[in-house]
Scaffold this motif. Structure first.
Motif, short mmCIF file in Angstrom:
data_model
loop_
_atom_site.label_atom_id
_atom_site.label_comp_id
_atom_site.label_asym_id
_atom_site.label_seq_id
_atom_site.Cartn_x
_atom_site.Cartn_y
_atom_site.Cartn_z
N THR A 68 42.83 59.98 36.33
CA THR A 68 43.69 61.11 37.20
C THR A 68 44.30 61.82 36.32
OG1 THR A 68 44.63 61.52 39.47
CG2 THR A 68 45.62 59.75 37.78
N ALA A 69 44.42 63.12 36.95
CA ALA A 69 45.55 64.06 36.38
C ALA A 69 46.62 64.66 37.68
CB ALA A 69 44.84 65.40 36.16
N ASN A 72 35.19 60.63 45.82
CA ASN A 72 35.54 61.12 47.24
C ASN A 72 35.65 62.83 46.59
OD1 ASN A 72 36.24 62.73 49.51
ND2 ASN A 72 37.16 61.15 50.37
N ILE A 73 34.55 63.71 46.46
CA ILE A 73 34.79 65.09 45.87
C ILE A 73 35.87 65.92 46.61
CG2 ILE A 73 33.69 67.03 45.26
CD1 ILE A 73 33.05 64.97 43.18
N ALA A 74 35.61 65.71 47.87
CA ALA A 74 36.51 66.50 48.81
C ALA A 74 37.92 66.54 48.46
CB ALA A 74 35.90 66.34 50.10
N ASP A 75 38.25 64.94 48.39
CA ASP A 75 39.48 64.43 48.10
C ASP A 75 40.12 65.03 46.97
OD1 ASP A 75 41.88 63.16 49.19
OD2 ASP A 75 41.49 61.39 47.75
N ILE A 76 39.33 64.77 46.01
CA ILE A 76 39.75 64.95 44.39
C ILE A 76 39.68 66.66 44.47
CG2 ILE A 76 38.76 65.56 42.16
CD1 ILE A 76 37.17 62.84 42.54
N ASP A 77 39.25 67.61 45.13
CA ASP A 77 39.16 68.98 45.05
C ASP A 77 40.41 69.52 45.84
OD1 ASP A 77 37.00 69.07 43.71
OD2 ASP A 77 35.65 69.74 45.36
N ARG A 78 40.74 68.78 46.87
CA ARG A 78 42.02 68.94 47.77
C ARG A 78 43.25 68.92 46.96
NH1 ARG A 78 44.53 66.36 51.37
NH2 ARG A 78 42.97 64.60 51.17
N GLN A 79 43.31 67.62 46.17
CA GLN A 79 44.35 67.27 45.23
C GLN A 79 44.39 68.39 44.09
OE1 GLN A 79 46.77 65.32 45.14
NE2 GLN A 79 46.75 64.43 46.91
N ARG A 110 46.46 68.56 33.02
CA ARG A 110 45.68 69.53 33.81
C ARG A 110 45.37 70.86 32.96
NH1 ARG A 110 49.10 67.39 37.76
NH2 ARG A 110 50.85 69.20 37.63
N SER A 111 46.59 71.19 32.16
CA SER A 111 46.09 72.54 31.62
C SER A 111 45.00 72.49 30.36
CB SER A 111 47.41 73.12 30.83
OG SER A 111 47.66 72.18 29.65
N GLN A 112 44.89 71.27 30.23
CA GLN A 112 43.60 70.84 29.12
C GLN A 112 42.50 70.43 29.63
OE1 GLN A 112 46.85 69.62 25.66
NE2 GLN A 112 45.29 68.16 26.20
N GLN A 113 42.43 70.61 31.03
CA GLN A 113 41.36 70.19 31.96
C GLN A 113 40.96 68.68 31.78
OE1 GLN A 113 39.92 72.33 34.16
NE2 GLN A 113 41.78 73.76 33.54
N ALA A 124 43.60 71.29 44.07
CA ALA A 124 43.96 72.65 44.69
C ALA A 124 45.43 72.77 44.72
CB ALA A 124 43.16 72.94 45.90
N LEU A 125 46.18 71.62 45.26
CA LEU A 125 47.35 71.46 45.13
C LEU A 125 47.97 71.80 43.93
CD1 LEU A 125 50.10 70.75 46.88
CD2 LEU A 125 49.20 68.45 46.62
N MET A 126 47.72 70.77 43.04
CA MET A 126 48.17 70.85 41.67
C MET A 126 48.00 72.11 41.01
SD MET A 126 49.13 67.74 40.99
CE MET A 126 49.68 67.08 42.60
N ALA A 127 46.81 72.63 41.19
CA ALA A 127 46.55 74.15 40.72
C ALA A 127 47.64 74.86 41.02
CB ALA A 127 45.29 74.55 40.94
N THR A 128 47.96 75.05 42.34
CA THR A 128 49.21 75.89 42.82
C THR A 128 50.39 75.66 42.39
OG1 THR A 128 47.88 75.75 45.23
CG2 THR A 128 50.00 76.58 45.26
#
Length: 426
Positions: free
Chosen positions: A317-318, A364-371, A282-285, A373-377
């Motif tokens: 996935t990440a 499912n973009i919304a689902d991906i974004d939610r995940q 994730r840190s490498q996007q 956001a969780l990972m980023a936190t």
DNA sequence: TCTGGGGTCCTAGGACCC
DNA sequence: TCTGGGGTCCTAGGACCC
């Protein structure tokens, strides 16, 4: 088009030098740094090299000699070394934008377009600056090819008269001197496997192989061997590699201090490794398309056993949860209770940039974004506290058989507020 | 059942680097 | 008792196809 000029900047005894920055009392004392598990010697001061202690030797084989000679030992503090590495790199980036960070302690610069009259004088000035700003001593080699620059830096390091900088640019005599001085096994790209083979044919130095024909070198080594020989002659075959190229795999593997047989223990280890690689991913996007889990018994016992298993991640996935699940699926596939495992790990591969994939597949973009956001936190919290504060329950981190030993680690002087060095006025 | 050559793609293992 | 970790690249050989 100018002919290229490569400078290799190599930090001397890097890990030892990092430790010495905070322990000036050890400046002229024998010092060594140990690998994970305090298993092998991975860095030696000149004093330790002079004792005949080879690189990567198992600690237990030399512990007596080290004790007798009062060698100060450190467990590897790789966070600290990474921080120093960045500081040195920053200085080099100011020197030239054409830089390839080759490893934690080495960088190539391409300097043909810089207004330099005397390469060795330039090298000595740069060396002094790096030492003043970071406390790390370096050696610098300058040559028309990367392979020769490596050799020149090696020469600079081992010959005090160079004062840490050696250039062969435009000087055939020094070029020849360097080739004849360099043992074949110390040539960049010639390893321990091919060295004895070449020696059998009377090839003992870089000079000897520079005389061999392409066809012969190709038949004995491979295409890279041919390129190496050309580079030694001064013909550039390897260009500066940009550090923007994405990595092809991310791995996390560890030796365990004891053989581990218990499935629950292995599960904890593999889950932890998987979570760590996921965070790095994730840190490498990036996203991973596959995860491989592997286990093996000790390399040094009679009974040998190893296994690996690849699980495809579709879609890529990440997410920690998905990567941990896949890694554990791999573990189940290879685990055999009849063996005690000494080493295990996971590798992520088929990596792709996160942005590109989202556009390509949608999902499912919304689902991906939610995940995401969780990972980023989670990443933010863990980065902030410099520890794996938030983690999956399965990454059990209580005292376990698989945890590394680190008995003599130095403080994280520069990367953890709690471990900052304290200067006492007296 | 025997007899091919040539091409591609994939994978495992080896060799190398620091 | 105790033997590092994280990468990349190359090649040989097998599977498959025509």
């Amino acid at each position: 088009m100018l002919k290229p000029v490569y400078a290799l900047v190599d930090c001397n005894n890097f890990f030892v030098s990092c430790e010495r920055v905070f322990r000036p009392d050890l400046w002229d004392k024998p010092v060594a740094v140990l690998s994970n598990n305090d298993g092998c010697i991975v860095a030696r001061s000149n004093e330790v090299k002079a004792l005949g202690i080879p690189m990567a030797v198992p600690y237990f084989k030399v512990s007596d000699v080290l004790k007798q000679n009062n060698v100060t030992l450190f467990s590897g503090n790789f966070q600290l070394y990474g921080d120093f590495s960045q500081r040195v790199t920053q200085i080099l980036q100011q020197e030239s934008p054409d830089i390839e960070v080759y490893s934690v302690d080495e960088s190539f610069l391409e300097i043909s377009s810089l207004p330099i009259k005397d390469y060795e004088a330039w090298a000595r000035t740069l060396k002094a600056k790096i030492f003043k700003w970071t406390g790390i001593p370096v050696s610098i080699g300058i040559a028309p090819t990367k392979t020769l620059a490596k050799a020149a830096a090696d020469f600079a390091k081992k010959n005090e008269s160079t004062e840490g900088g050696f250039s062969i640019v435009g000087d055939d005599t020094k070029h020849l001197e360097l080739l004849k001085w360099l043992p074949i096994g110390d040539v960049w790209g010639i390893g321990w496997r091919t060295t004895p083979k070449l020696q059998e044919y009377g090839i003992r130095t870089a000079y000897d192989i520079s005389l061999a024909s392409d066809t012969w070198v190709q038949s004995q080594l491979n295409i890279r061997g041919v390129k190496t020989a050309h580079e030694l002659k001064g013909e550039s075959c390897y260009e500066l590699e940009s550090n923007n190229e994405p990595q092809k795999s991310i791995a996390h593997t560890r030796s365990f201090p004891h053989a581990v047989r218990n499935y629950y223990e292995l599960e904890g280890a593999i889950a932890t490794f998987a979570a760590q690689t996921a965070a790095k991913l994730r840190s490498q996007q990036e996203l991973a398309g596959a995860v491989m889990t592997f286990l093996r018994t000790s390399k040094y016992t009679k009974i040998q056993h190893s296994g690996s298993h690849v699980v495809t991640l579709l879609p890529p996935t990440a997410e920690t949860g998905k990567i941990v699940a896949a890694a554990l699926e791999g573990l189940q596939a290879i685990y055999d209770p009849d063996f005690g495992y000494k080493k295990g790990g996971i590798t992520l591969f088929d990596l792709k940039p996160r942005a590109a994939w989202q556009l390509e597949l949608g999902g499912n973009i919304a689902d991906i974004d939610r995940q995401a956001a969780l990972m980023a936190t989670i990443d933010q919290l863990n980065n902030h506290y410099h520890t794996r504060l938030v983690r999956h329950a399965i990454e059990h981190t209580e005292r376990s058989d698989w945890r590394s030993r680190q008995q003599q680690r130095s403080p994280n002087y520069t990367t953890n507020w709690a471990e900052l060095p304290i200067i006492k006025a007296s």
